[in-house]
Design an enzyme around this catalytic site. Structure first.
Site, PDB file in Angstrom:
ATOM      1  CG  ASN A   9      -1.617   1.510   1.242  1.00  0.00           C
ATOM      2  OD1 ASN A   9      -1.194   2.030   0.628  1.00  0.00           O
ATOM      3  ND2 ASN A   9      -2.317   1.144   2.024  1.00  0.00           N
ATOM      4  CE  LYS A  11       0.059   3.569   4.763  1.00  0.00           C
ATOM      5  NZ  LYS A  11      -0.172   3.398   6.118  1.00  0.00           N
ATOM      6  CG  HIS A  94      -5.818   1.509   5.132  1.00  0.00           C
ATOM      7  ND1 HIS A  94      -5.548   2.691   6.139  1.00  0.00           N
ATOM      8  CD2 HIS A  94      -5.064   1.481   4.926  1.00  0.00           C
ATOM      9  CE1 HIS A  94      -4.149   2.948   6.045  1.00  0.00           C
ATOM     10  NE2 HIS A  94      -3.605   1.331   5.855  1.00  0.00           N
ATOM     11  CD  GLU A  96      -2.776   5.460   6.520  1.00  0.00           C
ATOM     12  OE1 GLU A  96      -2.715   5.644   5.746  1.00  0.00           O
ATOM     13  OE2 GLU A  96      -2.279   5.215   7.631  1.00  0.00           O
ATOM     14  CD  GLU A 166      -3.894  -2.238   7.332  1.00  0.00           C
ATOM     15  OE1 GLU A 166      -2.774  -2.879   6.735  1.00  0.00           O
ATOM     16  OE2 GLU A 166      -3.846  -1.183   7.001  1.00  0.00           O
ATOM     17  N   GLY A 172       2.232   2.341  10.757  1.00  0.00           N
ATOM     18  CA  GLY A 172       3.041   3.318  10.970  1.00  0.00           C
ATOM     19  C   GLY A 172       3.276   3.901  11.962  1.00  0.00           C
ATOM     20  CB  SER A 211       4.907  -1.796  12.206  1.00  0.00           C
ATOM     21  OG  SER A 211       4.791  -0.544  12.199  1.00  0.00           O
TER      22      SER A 211
HETATM   23  P1  PGA Z   1       3.082   0.413   7.603  1.00  0.00           P
HETATM   24  O1  PGA Z   1       1.542   0.549   6.700  1.00  0.00           O
HETATM   25  O2  PGA Z   1       3.077  -1.235   7.508  1.00  0.00           O
HETATM   26  O3  PGA Z   1       3.176   1.778   7.412  1.00  0.00           O
HETATM   27  O4  PGA Z   1       2.405   0.221   9.170  1.00  0.00           O
HETATM   28  C1  PGA Z   1       0.447  -0.519   7.370  1.00  0.00           C
HETATM   29  C2  PGA Z   1      -0.848   0.146   6.410  1.00  0.00           C
HETATM   30  O5  PGA Z   1      -1.484   1.407   6.495  1.00  0.00           O
HETATM   31  O6  PGA Z   1      -1.256  -0.553   5.931  1.00  0.00           O
END
Ligand code: PGA
Length: 255
Positions: A9, A11, A94, A96, A166, A172, A211
């Site tokens: 992803n 982003k 997601h 976010e 998640e 993140g 992560s």
């Molecule tokens: P990350 O993000 O690996 O940077 O923690 C995962 C995601 O949001 O899908």
């Protein structure tokens, strides 16, 4: 066996030129035997990346979509537009999008239905915040999100659905969930699918996200309940993402 997937992803990262370079690097570096590789570039790069990965082992995902097929919806992108350029998967709900863009279980449900109708495979994201985990309501939250996302979805449709667990506190932050924490929720999700939605839950891939890095993927993918990963930060570099794919392919192959 359930499909095993490593999805990147990206982003809100990468210009078109950078996206082409990253996608080419992923295509050229390593072709896994057992794991499906999916990448989700930003909308502006999807068309060009589709050209780069055409006829390769890498599949294309969008990071979001609107549920209507077309219309006066300024700024939105429809499932038909995504299909038109070769997108096969779409990330829905997601955290976010839930946090910054007002996505709710209801909008997630509309989008899941629309994705399925237009032959896109939704990667439906669920997961609790740190506060919710600390209050001991992780399973309540995940159950609500699962039942909300899949309201009025027939059991057969789950052949074309991927779920991503998640935990928001792991996204993140560099704080990856332990394999035990992830497995507990993955098993719980399968129970909800089986017991409350009559779904053949054994066949539904459930990815972990939050992560994931080359140094922690092995312990996660080793778990039979974890069918792969949704990778954010580490999907932005060819070396890191390809390493995650390689390790996953090796472990899934039993080595
Ligand atoms: P990350 O993000 O690996 O940077 O923690 C995962 C995601 O949001 O899908």
């Amino acid at each position: 066996m359930r499909k095993k997937i490593i999805a990147g992803n990206w982003k809100m990262h990468k210009t078109v030129a950078e996206a082409i370079a990253l996608a080419s690097g992923i295509v050229d570096s390593y072709k896994p035997k057992r794991v499906e590789v999916v990448i989700a570039p930003p909308f502006t790069a999807l068309y060009k990346v589709a050209e780069v990965i055409r006829d390769t082992h890498v599949r294309l995902a969008a990071q979001n979509m609107f549920h209507e097929p077309e219309g006066a919806y300024t700024g939105e992108v429809s499932p038909i537009m995504l299909k038109d350029i070769g997108v096969e998967y779409v990330i829905i709900g997601h955290s976010e999008r839930r946090k910054y863009f007002g996505e709710t279980d209801t909008t997630v449900n509309l989008k899941v239905k629309s994705a399925l109708k237009h032959n896109l495979i939704p990667i439906v994201c669920v997961g609790e915040t740190l506060d919710e985990r600390e209050h001991g309501i992780t399973m309540d939250v995940v159950r609500r999100q699962i039942l909300g996302a899949f309201t009025d979805i027939t059991a057969d449709a789950f052949e074309h659905i991927v779920i991503a667990y998640e935990p928001v506190w792991a996204i993140g932050t560099g704080k990856v969930a332990t394999p035990e924490q992830a497995v507990e929720v993955h098993r719980f999700i399968r129970e909800v699918l089986r017991n409350e939605l009559n779904v053949e839950a054994e066949n539904v891939p459930i990815l972990y996200g939050g992560s994931i890095k080359p140094n922690n993927i092995e312990s996660l993918i080793k778990e039979p309940d974890i069918d792969g990963g949704l990778v954010g930060g580490a999907s932005l570099r060819v070396d890191q993402f390809v390493e995650i794919v390689k390790i996953s392919d090796r472990i899934v192959g039993g080595n």
